[in-house]
Design a protein around this motif. Structure first.
Motif, PDB file in Angstrom:
ATOM      1  N   GLY A  52      -0.359   7.696   8.100  1.00 26.98           N
ATOM      2  CA  GLY A  52      -1.396   6.774   8.226  1.00 26.98           C
ATOM      3  C   GLY A  52      -1.504   5.631   6.919  1.00 26.98           C
ATOM      4  N   THR A  53      -2.084   4.453   7.279  1.00 25.44           N
ATOM      5  CA  THR A  53      -2.157   3.347   6.376  1.00 25.44           C
ATOM      6  C   THR A  53      -2.935   3.635   5.180  1.00 25.44           C
ATOM      7  N   TYR A  54      -3.970   4.473   5.574  1.00 25.59           N
ATOM      8  CA  TYR A  54      -5.006   4.729   4.355  1.00 25.59           C
ATOM      9  C   TYR A  54      -4.817   6.192   3.575  1.00 25.59           C
ATOM     10  N   ASP A  55      -3.751   6.819   3.785  1.00 26.67           N
ATOM     11  CA  ASP A  55      -3.315   8.192   3.241  1.00 26.67           C
ATOM     12  C   ASP A  55      -3.065   7.874   1.673  1.00 26.67           C
ATOM     13  N   HIS A  57      -4.077   5.072  -0.189  1.00 28.53           N
ATOM     14  CA  HIS A  57      -5.007   3.847  -0.191  1.00 28.53           C
ATOM     15  C   HIS A  57      -5.937   4.028  -1.344  1.00 28.53           C
ATOM     16  N   TYR A  64     -15.057   1.824   4.116  1.00 24.59           N
ATOM     17  CA  TYR A  64     -14.062   2.388   5.419  1.00 24.59           C
ATOM     18  C   TYR A  64     -15.146   2.324   6.385  1.00 24.59           C
ATOM     19  N   LYS A  79     -13.336   8.384  -1.991  1.00 23.27           N
ATOM     20  CA  LYS A  79     -12.048   8.798  -1.557  1.00 23.27           C
ATOM     21  C   LYS A  79     -11.320   9.633  -2.740  1.00 23.27           C
ATOM     22  N   TRP A  86      -3.715  13.188   4.892  1.00 25.34           N
ATOM     23  CA  TRP A  86      -4.536  12.059   5.510  1.00 25.34           C
ATOM     24  C   TRP A  86      -5.483  11.845   4.630  1.00 25.34           C
ATOM     25  N   PRO A  87      -6.164  10.626   4.759  1.00 24.20           N
ATOM     26  CA  PRO A  87      -7.235  10.148   4.026  1.00 24.20           C
ATOM     27  C   PRO A  87      -8.225  11.054   3.759  1.00 24.20           C
ATOM     28  N   SER A 142      -6.287   7.980   9.473  1.00 23.10           N
ATOM     29  CA  SER A 142      -6.144   6.515   9.275  1.00 23.10           C
ATOM     30  C   SER A 142      -6.322   5.482  10.400  1.00 23.10           C
TER      31      SER A 142
END
Length: 153
Positions: A52-55, A57, A64, A79, A86-87, A142
């Motif tokens: 995922g993009t936000y793992d 981030h 979010y 976060k 995973w985020p 994400s």
């Protein structure tokens, strides 16, 4: 015995029966969301860990929001790096995320959903020993969230 991740990866076809402020037909959701977003948000799927993009981030501020309805869900400062793929968040925006029992695939978990549209976000795990104020991990896909650097979303 079924492999829980494999089943979760492809999603469930169970319909959501709860009433949420944002209501759309299955066809309207399919027209709005990408096939992957639809599979996860509306059919309770799971993205592969680490994909995922936000793992990874970690902005210092921002919010979010739900991919389905743009409702604010999590603040950036909640976060943390759980190492789960995973985020992970230790808390949600007050009133934004609902919890429900999930016993699919022979596991006892707690599903988390957007309280605005009912979109599947992931699962919450408690008491894992993380050094955060609530000792909780909201394990979020994400695909289910977008990020805005603006705090007041």
């Amino acid at each position: 015995m079924p492999i829980p991740f494999f089943g979760a990866l492809f999603g469930s076809t169970a319909a959501m029966s709860d009433k949420f402020p944002v209501q759309k037909t299955e066809g309207e959701w399919q027209a709005q969301l990408s096939p992957e977003q639809f599979r996860i948000l509306r059919k309770k799927g799971t993205e592969p860990p680490g994909s995922g993009t936000y793992d990874k981030h970690y902005p210092s501020s921002g919010v979010y929001t739900c991919t389905g309805c743009n409702a604010p869900l999590y603040k950036a400062n909640h976060k943390f790096d759980s190492g789960c793929g995973w985020p992970a968040f230790w808390d949600a925006v007050p009133g934004a995320v609902g919890q429900r029992d999930d016993s699919t695939f022979g596991m006892k978990r707690t599903e988390i959903v957007c309280n605005s549209c009912g979109g599947h976000l992931g699962h919450i795990f408690k008491g894992e020993g993380f050094k955060n104020p609530k000792d909780e991990r909201h394990c979020v896909n994400s695909v289910s969230i977008n990020f805005s650097p603006e705090e007041n979303k």
